[in-house]
Design an enzyme around this catalytic site. Structure first.
Site, mmCIF file in Angstrom:
data_model
loop_
_atom_site.group_PDB
_atom_site.id
_atom_site.type_symbol
_atom_site.label_atom_id
_atom_site.label_comp_id
_atom_site.label_asym_id
_atom_site.label_seq_id
_atom_site.Cartn_x
_atom_site.Cartn_y
_atom_site.Cartn_z
ATOM 1 N N GLU A 68 -2.675 11.633 3.249
ATOM 2 C CA GLU A 68 -3.436 11.052 4.357
ATOM 3 C C GLU A 68 -3.222 11.882 5.613
ATOM 4 O O GLU A 68 -2.121 12.350 5.900
ATOM 5 C CB GLU A 68 -3.008 9.607 4.615
ATOM 6 C CG GLU A 68 -3.898 8.893 5.622
ATOM 7 C CD GLU A 68 -3.536 7.434 5.810
ATOM 8 O OE1 GLU A 68 -4.435 6.651 6.160
ATOM 9 O OE2 GLU A 68 -2.351 7.089 5.626
ATOM 10 N N GLU A 97 0.858 -1.185 0.000
ATOM 11 C CA GLU A 97 0.000 0.000 0.000
ATOM 12 C C GLU A 97 0.891 1.230 0.000
ATOM 13 O O GLU A 97 1.901 1.278 0.717
ATOM 14 C CB GLU A 97 -0.898 -0.012 1.241
ATOM 15 C CG GLU A 97 -1.723 1.248 1.452
ATOM 16 C CD GLU A 97 -2.548 1.195 2.734
ATOM 17 O OE1 GLU A 97 -2.878 0.076 3.184
ATOM 18 O OE2 GLU A 97 -2.849 2.269 3.304
#
Length: 314
Positions: free
Chosen positions: A138, A133
Site C-alpha cells: 500500500e 485487515e
C-alpha cells in the site's frame, strides 16, 4: 492457464517463532484470476475519485486483461471526466475464497504509479474492523517505501521493539484510537514501492499469518537473497528459511485469533480519497487531486498492476 489447485496436505508447523512448512492450496495466474476473484462494482469505501466497474465492463474496456502469465488491472487512461459525473473507471477485485492462517506469495512485475494513485494488495474480514485487515502492499502518490499495516478493533497493540528490518509508523492497531492509521511498518528499501519498484522489474511480497504472529517480507526482482521456494512458487514453502521479515506483528499484546477472522484477498486501485487525496499536495503533486484525475487521463498510462502469479499456502 493455470487454475486454482487444492491440496489436502495440512501445514506442518515446525515452530511458531521460527517458521513452518506449508503446502500450496491455491495458485492464480493469468485468466485463473478471473475465476478465483470477483470484480466489485461498489462505491469506494475510501471515497476515491474512481468508479469501480464490473467484470464485463472491465474486460470490454481493457481495464482487466489476462494473457499467459500476465494479469493486468488498471484505471482508465483515455477519458476526460466531467466534474459532476462519476470518477475514473477502475478495478477492485475480491477473492472468492476466504483464508485464516495461511501464507501468500505475490509475484508482481508492475504496480500502479503516478500522482493521485493509491494501489493496494491486502486482506480483510467481512465485519470490519472486528475481523481485522492486513495491508501487504500500500502507498500513495509514488511515495516510497511500501507500508504494511494492520487495522483492528480495540485491544491490539504491538511492542515498540521487535525483530523486523522495517520502521514502525505506529504500534496501536486500533482503527478508532488512531483515526484509521493502524499499526504500520515501512519497508527498508525504496524499490519496494512505486516507480523504483517498477524500474527494478518488480519483485515478490510474502505474508505469513499464524495465531502467534503476522510477518511480511519483500525481495526485489534481482535480489540474490530471494528464497528459491518464493522465487519459483514452489508446491511447498518453508518460512523459517526466509530471514528476518521487514514487518513483524507478534501476538503478545494482540490476540490474533480473536482480532482477525476469515479474510478475503483484495486487489484494487483507487485515486485520491482518504489517504492519497489528503496528502496529495504535500507529496508534490500538481493542483488539486480530483481536478487532476478528471482532466489528465494520460497521467494514468502507468497506473496498472501486472501480476505474474499469486500462490497461497496453508
Amino acid at each position: 492457464m493455470l487454475a486454482p489447485r487444492a491440496f489436502s496436505t495440512l501445514a506442518l508447523f515446525v515452530s511458531s517463532g521460527l517458521g513452518a512448512t506449508y503446502s500450496q492450496s491455491d495458485s492464480y495466474q493469468g485468466s485463473s484470476f478471473l475465476q478465483g476473484f470477483s470484480h466489485q462494482a461498489i462505491s469506494d469505501p475510501t471515497h476515491g475519485r474512481v468508479n469501480y466497474v464490473d467484470q464485463g465492463t472491465a474486460l470490454a474496456q481493457n481495464l482487466t486483461y489476462a494473457s499467459g502469465d500476465h494479469f493486468v488491472i488498471r484505471a482508465d487512461h483515455t477519458t476526460t471526466l466531467s466534474a459532476s459525473g462519476p470518477g475514473r473507471n477502475s478495478v477492485r477485485l475480491q477473492s472468492n475464497k476466504q483464508y485464516r492462517t495461511h501464507v501468500t506469495v505475490w509475484n508482481v512485475r508492475h504496480m500502479p504509479q503516478g500522482c493521485a494513485t493509491w494501489p493496494a494488495l491486502w486482506e480483510v474480514g467481512a465485519d470490519w474492523p472486528n475481523q481485522g485487515e492486513i495491508d501487504v502492499v500500500e502507498g500513495v502518490n509514488d511515495q516510497t517505501p511500501n507500508q504494511s499495516t494492520l487495522h483492528t478493533n480495540a485491544g491490539c497493540t504491538v511492542p515498540a521493539s521487535r525483530s523486523q528490518t522495517g520502521t514502525a509508523t505506529g504500534n496501536n492497531c486500533d482503527t478508532a484510537a488512531t483515526n484509521n492509521a493502524g499499526c504500520g511498518v515501512q519497508a527498508p528499501t525504496s524499490n519496494s514501492y512505486g516507480p523504483a519498484f517498477n524500474n527494478a522489474g518488480g519483485g515478490w511480497y510474502a505474508m505469513e499469518r499464524t495465531n502467534s504472529f503476522i510477518k511480511i517480507w519483500f525481495w526485489s526482482r534481482n535480489d540474490g537473497s530471494v528464497p528459491s521456494d518464493v522465487k519459483n512458487g514452489a508446491s511447498s514453502v518453508n518460512t523459517g528459511n526466509w530471514g528476518t521479515p521487514y514487518a513483524y506483528f507478534p501476538s503478545q499484546s494482540c490476540d490474533i485469533s480473536s482480532h482477525f477472522g476469515a479474510h478475503n484477498i483484495i486487489i484494487n486501485l483507487t485515486l485520491c480519497g482518504d489517504w492519497a487525496g489528503a496528502v496529495y499536495g504535500q507529496d508534490g503533486c500538481p493542483g488539486d487531486c480530483v481536478s487532476y484525475v478528471n482532466q489528465n487521463p494520460s497521467a494514468f498510462t502507468n497506473a496498472y498492476f501486472d501480476i505474474q502469479w499469486l500462490k497461497i499456502y496453508q
